[in-house]
Design a protein around this motif. Structure first.
Motif, PDB file in Angstrom:
ATOM      1  N   TYR A   1       0.817  -1.203   0.000  1.00 18.80           N
ATOM      2  CA  TYR A   1       0.000   0.000   0.000  1.00 18.80           C
ATOM      3  C   TYR A   1       0.854   1.258   0.000  1.00 18.80           C
ATOM      4  O   TYR A   1       1.961   1.275   0.547  1.00 18.80           O
ATOM      5  CB  TYR A   1      -0.930  -0.007   1.211  1.00 18.80           C
ATOM      6  CG  TYR A   1      -1.711  -1.295   1.316  1.00 18.80           C
ATOM      7  CD1 TYR A   1      -2.702  -1.591   0.389  1.00 18.80           C
ATOM      8  CD2 TYR A   1      -1.423  -2.223   2.308  1.00 18.80           C
ATOM      9  CE1 TYR A   1      -3.408  -2.779   0.453  1.00 18.80           C
ATOM     10  CE2 TYR A   1      -2.131  -3.414   2.378  1.00 18.80           C
ATOM     11  CZ  TYR A   1      -3.115  -3.687   1.447  1.00 18.80           C
ATOM     12  OH  TYR A   1      -3.801  -4.863   1.500  1.00 18.80           O
TER      13      TYR A   1
ATOM     14  N   LEU B   1       0.526   6.695   2.772  1.00 20.18           N
ATOM     15  CA  LEU B   1      -0.503   7.202   3.685  1.00 20.18           C
ATOM     16  C   LEU B   1      -1.417   6.116   4.218  1.00 20.18           C
ATOM     17  O   LEU B   1      -2.213   6.368   5.124  1.00 20.18           O
ATOM     18  CB  LEU B   1      -1.342   8.285   2.997  1.00 20.18           C
ATOM     19  CG  LEU B   1      -0.694   9.655   2.817  1.00 20.18           C
ATOM     20  CD1 LEU B   1      -1.730  10.679   2.369  1.00 20.18           C
ATOM     21  CD2 LEU B   1       0.008  10.131   4.088  1.00 20.18           C
ATOM     22  N   ALA B   2      -1.300   4.897   3.691  1.00 21.04           N
ATOM     23  CA  ALA B   2      -2.066   3.786   4.270  1.00 21.04           C
ATOM     24  C   ALA B   2      -1.705   3.597   5.739  1.00 21.04           C
ATOM     25  O   ALA B   2      -2.505   3.061   6.519  1.00 21.04           O
ATOM     26  CB  ALA B   2      -1.794   2.501   3.493  1.00 21.04           C
TER      27      ALA B   2
ATOM     28  N   ALA C   1      -4.342   5.019   7.988  1.00 19.50           N
ATOM     29  CA  ALA C   1      -5.523   4.177   8.177  1.00 19.50           C
ATOM     30  C   ALA C   1      -5.230   3.052   9.165  1.00 19.50           C
ATOM     31  O   ALA C   1      -6.051   2.726  10.030  1.00 19.50           O
ATOM     32  CB  ALA C   1      -5.977   3.598   6.840  1.00 19.50           C
TER      33      ALA C   1
ATOM     34  N   SER D   1      -5.022   4.461  12.642  1.00 18.73           N
ATOM     35  CA  SER D   1      -6.178   5.249  13.081  1.00 18.73           C
ATOM     36  C   SER D   1      -6.893   4.721  14.332  1.00 18.73           C
ATOM     37  O   SER D   1      -7.443   5.528  15.093  1.00 18.73           O
ATOM     38  CB  SER D   1      -7.187   5.381  11.936  1.00 18.73           C
ATOM     39  OG  SER D   1      -7.696   4.109  11.553  1.00 18.73           O
TER      40      SER D   1
ATOM     41  N   TYR E   1      -9.724  -1.253   5.071  1.00 18.23           N
ATOM     42  CA  TYR E   1      -9.706   0.210   5.190  1.00 18.23           C
ATOM     43  C   TYR E   1     -10.227   0.909   3.938  1.00 18.23           C
ATOM     44  O   TYR E   1     -10.209   2.138   3.842  1.00 18.23           O
ATOM     45  CB  TYR E   1      -8.318   0.707   5.587  1.00 18.23           C
ATOM     46  CG  TYR E   1      -7.261   0.829   4.515  1.00 18.23           C
ATOM     47  CD1 TYR E   1      -7.120   2.001   3.778  1.00 18.23           C
ATOM     48  CD2 TYR E   1      -6.368  -0.202   4.267  1.00 18.23           C
ATOM     49  CE1 TYR E   1      -6.128   2.142   2.819  1.00 18.23           C
ATOM     50  CE2 TYR E   1      -5.373  -0.078   3.316  1.00 18.23           C
ATOM     51  CZ  TYR E   1      -5.252   1.097   2.590  1.00 18.23           C
ATOM     52  OH  TYR E   1      -4.267   1.224   1.645  1.00 18.23           O
TER      53      TYR E   1
ATOM     54  N   VAL F   1     -10.910   5.052   2.305  1.00 18.18           N
ATOM     55  CA  VAL F   1     -10.438   5.584   1.029  1.00 18.18           C
ATOM     56  C   VAL F   1     -11.618   6.054   0.176  1.00 18.18           C
ATOM     57  O   VAL F   1     -11.578   7.115  -0.458  1.00 18.18           O
ATOM     58  CB  VAL F   1      -9.621   4.521   0.273  1.00 18.18           C
ATOM     59  CG1 VAL F   1      -9.018   5.116  -0.997  1.00 18.18           C
ATOM     60  CG2 VAL F   1      -8.526   3.943   1.154  1.00 18.18           C
TER      61      VAL F   1
ATOM     62  N   GLY G   1      -6.122  10.510  -1.436  1.00 23.31           N
ATOM     63  CA  GLY G   1      -6.681   9.191  -1.703  1.00 23.31           C
ATOM     64  C   GLY G   1      -5.717   8.295  -2.449  1.00 23.31           C
ATOM     65  O   GLY G   1      -5.587   7.100  -2.150  1.00 23.31           O
TER      66      GLY G   1
ATOM     67  N   LEU H   1      -3.301   6.857  -0.274  1.00 22.16           N
ATOM     68  CA  LEU H   1      -3.891   5.850   0.600  1.00 22.16           C
ATOM     69  C   LEU H   1      -4.021   4.509  -0.125  1.00 22.16           C
ATOM     70  O   LEU H   1      -3.733   3.454   0.418  1.00 22.16           O
ATOM     71  CB  LEU H   1      -5.280   6.294   1.065  1.00 22.16           C
ATOM     72  CG  LEU H   1      -5.356   7.297   2.205  1.00 22.16           C
ATOM     73  CD1 LEU H   1      -6.761   7.869   2.323  1.00 22.16           C
ATOM     74  CD2 LEU H   1      -4.941   6.636   3.527  1.00 22.16           C
ATOM     75  N   LYS H   2      -4.484   4.566  -1.425  1.00 17.54           N
ATOM     76  CA  LYS H   2      -4.650   3.305  -2.162  1.00 17.54           C
ATOM     77  C   LYS H   2      -4.657   3.472  -3.681  1.00 17.54           C
ATOM     78  O   LYS H   2      -5.357   2.735  -4.375  1.00 17.54           O
ATOM     79  CB  LYS H   2      -5.904   2.570  -1.699  1.00 17.54           C
ATOM     80  CG  LYS H   2      -5.784   1.064  -1.913  1.00 17.54           C
ATOM     81  CD  LYS H   2      -6.760   0.255  -1.097  1.00 17.54           C
ATOM     82  CE  LYS H   2      -6.400  -1.222  -1.209  1.00 17.54           C
ATOM     83  NZ  LYS H   2      -7.326  -2.082  -0.470  1.00 17.54           N
TER      84      LYS H   2
END
Length: 414
Positions: free
Chosen positions: A65, A68-69, A72, A75, A135, A139, A164, A167-168
């Motif tokens: 990933y 920024l994953a 998540a 979190s 997660y 996203v 985003g 993130l993914k």
């Protein structure tokens, strides 16, 4: 039914279905099939412990990933009074509610309707517990917020698309349909600046931020992908391959698998080529075009991917929901096909996954049905997008389309 009554009904149905989902992921209600929540309680939790030490999980090939994953995965620390898994499920619930609120708010006014909110209300429970055990709901919330904000603030669209994407990856595709001119310049510049800044921060602050690229490159043909249909059928005729856990998912390994994986990559390249051609040829950008184009683009790359994990359906449900906020969207039929495919996805995973892994008659039927629906949705979405923005523009368009164009080309706040 008035708008306020419809909104209250949507919220009520949402609440009932989401309580049921929470009861399932917390195992108050136990469903058949593999335990989908172990990804959170074991894998995500393990990654969070590594991330807390100040590095990405560099030695774990299942970490595939963008940087920024990590946010998540970390979190659940926002809710220290809950155990890791419970906190994650609560945050997934909150993101789900956020998407509903955005869609209900966006569905008010002229040229809008509440169908988008209902797509989201129905689509998440159709996917089942997987929706809260990955997660991807977080996203998807970022992508939905980006598309809706982009109606008036293209720079916000660009910045959120960049977040985003880090993130993914896939939310980068929501930039495909921005209107030519100022909107595109603002959105794409904001995306590039935001992505560059965040990448610098991630790579400087923690080692291993870009290691995910190697793991993604080495992935093969996952058993639920379009290419896997070749081997599901071949097994019926004595193909001497096998299914094994490989790079975090169950993949086919054996003769001709590398060839099929390469062909899948080729299909993705062709998909990108079509998307680029559409972007160059498109002339008419209506108010729904950014959402319609994002939906078609993500359909293209999901359907042609070497891996179609169940949670990918959540991306499509979220984008379909944004499309159906707009009355002039042409994506009603593809959105309906995606909803049906999402229901079939829960049927094949987790409920009937043993049939898929063994390629028996039930498993092969489920995979042909789900992937066939995705192919149909992709082809129809792309055809309608082309006709609305390329062919329709060449012919002068109809009143509804010109109306959408007029709205889309009004001065846009930055």
């Amino acid at each position: 039914m008035t708008g306020s009554t419809g909104a209250r009904l949507a919220v009520a149905v949402w609440a009932l279905t989401r309580v049921a989902l929470l009861l399932c992921v917390t195992k108050v209600i136990t469903l058949p099939g593999p335990d989908v929540t172990s990804d959170v309680s074991v894998i995500y939790h393990g990654w969070s412990e590594v991330l807390k030490t100040g590095t990405y999980p560099r030695s774990d090939v299942t970490w595939q990933y963008p940087p920024l994953a990590a946010l998540a995965v970390l979190s659940p620390a926002l809710l220290p009074f809950l155990d890791y898994a419970s906190a994650f499920f609560v945050l997934a619930f909150v993101c789900d509610l956020l998407v509903l609120g955005l869609l209900l708010y966006a569905g008010r006014g002229d040229g809008r309707w509440p169908a988008g909110a209902w797509v989201w209300v129905a689509g998440v429970p159709l996917l089942g517990t997987t929706a809260y055990a990955r997660y991807d709901v977080m996203v998807t919330a970022v992508a939905v917020a980006a598309l809706l904000a982009g109606l008036r603030h293209p720079r916000v669209l660009g910045a959120l698309a960049a977040v985003g994407a880090l993130l993914k990856v896939w939310p980068a595709l929501i930039l495909a349909g921005t209107a030519r001119g100022r909107a595109t310049r603002s959105a794409w510049t904001a995306a590039a600046v935001t992505a560059a800044g965040l990448l610098v921060v991630c790579t400087v602050s923690m080692p291993g931020a870009l290691d995910f690229l190697g793991s993604q490159r080495d992935r093969g043909t996952e058993v639920e992908s379009l290419g896997a249909l070749v081997f599901h059928v071949a097994r019926q005729f004595g193909w001497q391959g096998r299914v094994e856990l490989h790079y975090g998912s169950l993949e086919f390994l054996g003769p001709h698998v590398p060839l099929v994986s390469t062909l899948a990559l080729g299909l993705s390249v062709l998909a990108f080529g079509w998307l680029l051609l559409w972007r160059l040829r498109a002339r008419e950008f209506g108010v729904s075009t950014p959402a319609d184009a994002a939906f078609a683009a993500v359909l293209l790359f999901t359907t042609t991917s070497r891996v179609i994990s169940p949670q990918y359906m959540l991306w499509l449900v979220g984008l379909a929901a944004v499309c159906l906020v707009f009355r002039d969207s042409r994506m009603v039929l593809p959105a309906g096909l995606v909803l049906v495919a999402t229901g079939v996805t829960q049927w094949e995973f987790p409920l009937g996954f043993v049939h898929v892994v063994t390629s028996d008659a039930t498993g092969v039927t489920l995979m042909f049905l789900r992937n066939g629906l995705l192919v149909a949705a992709t082809l129809i979405a792309c055809r309608r997008l082309w006709r609305q923005t390329v062919t329709g523009a060449a012919r002068g368009g109809g009143p509804a389309t010109r109306s959408g164009l007029d709205r889309a080309t009004e001065p846009v706040a930055s």
